[in-house]
Design a protein around this motif. Structure first.
Motif, PDB file in Angstrom:
ATOM      1  N   ARG A 102       0.847  -1.186   0.000  1.00 42.94           N
ATOM      2  CA  ARG A 102       0.000   0.000   0.000  1.00 42.94           C
ATOM      3  C   ARG A 102       0.887   1.242   0.000  1.00 42.94           C
ATOM      4  NH1 ARG A 102      -1.972   3.146   3.957  1.00 42.94           N
ATOM      5  NH2 ARG A 102      -3.815   4.328   3.425  1.00 42.94           N
ATOM      6  N   PRO A 104       0.715   4.871   1.118  1.00 44.87           N
ATOM      7  CA  PRO A 104      -0.037   5.915   1.829  1.00 44.87           C
ATOM      8  C   PRO A 104       0.174   7.278   1.184  1.00 44.87           C
ATOM      9  CG  PRO A 104       1.322   4.623   3.351  1.00 44.87           C
ATOM     10  CD  PRO A 104       1.719   4.241   1.959  1.00 44.87           C
ATOM     11  N   HIS A 111       3.079  10.350  -2.472  1.00 44.60           N
ATOM     12  CA  HIS A 111       2.983   9.052  -1.802  1.00 44.60           C
ATOM     13  C   HIS A 111       4.213   8.746  -0.961  1.00 44.60           C
ATOM     14  CE1 HIS A 111       0.055   8.798  -5.049  1.00 44.60           C
ATOM     15  NE2 HIS A 111      -0.635   8.100  -4.180  1.00 44.60           N
TER      16      HIS A 111
END
Length: 118
Positions: A102, A104, A111
């Protein structure tokens, strides 16, 4: 060429890929006729240029050698960015995926990448 390549995938699309056993690409990939990948050295700039403020992204790491002749190293369209980019002409089989992490979203709209990405 690089042994590891990266693509950024929306969470909903990644979940669909996990169910199907392959990733078929985004709408942008379909428009261009190939799946867009980057090297570790390219992926941060690609994220900033094309995916800033997208909150539901996953960074997918793939083994370039596992993709065979369907993977081609090509210049960015219009020559807008230096270097060759990995383009996959076909689907990404999950057997070639080494990890999915993932990404964030930071308050500045960019990111947060894993430490192993320069």
């Amino acid at each position: 060429m690089e042994a590891l390549i990266y693509t950024m995938v929306r969470q909903e699309d990644w979940r669909a890929a996990e169910r199907a056993g392959y990733y078929a690409g985004s709408a942008d990939d379909a428009r261009d006729g190939f799946l867009h990948f980057s090297t570790a050295a390219q992926v941060r700039a690609s994220a900033a240029k094309h995916r800033a403020r997208v909150a539901d992204l996953w960074l997918v790491q793939a083994d370039a050698a596992a993709l065979g002749a369907a993977l081609r190293w090509e210049a960015a369209s219009g020559g807008s960015r230096p270097g060759l980019f990995p383009h996959l002409y076909g689907t990404l089989p999950l057997s070639a995926v080494l990890s999915a992490t993932r990404l964030p979203l930071r308050p500045d709209g960019l990111h947060e990448f894993p430490a192993n990405i320069p």
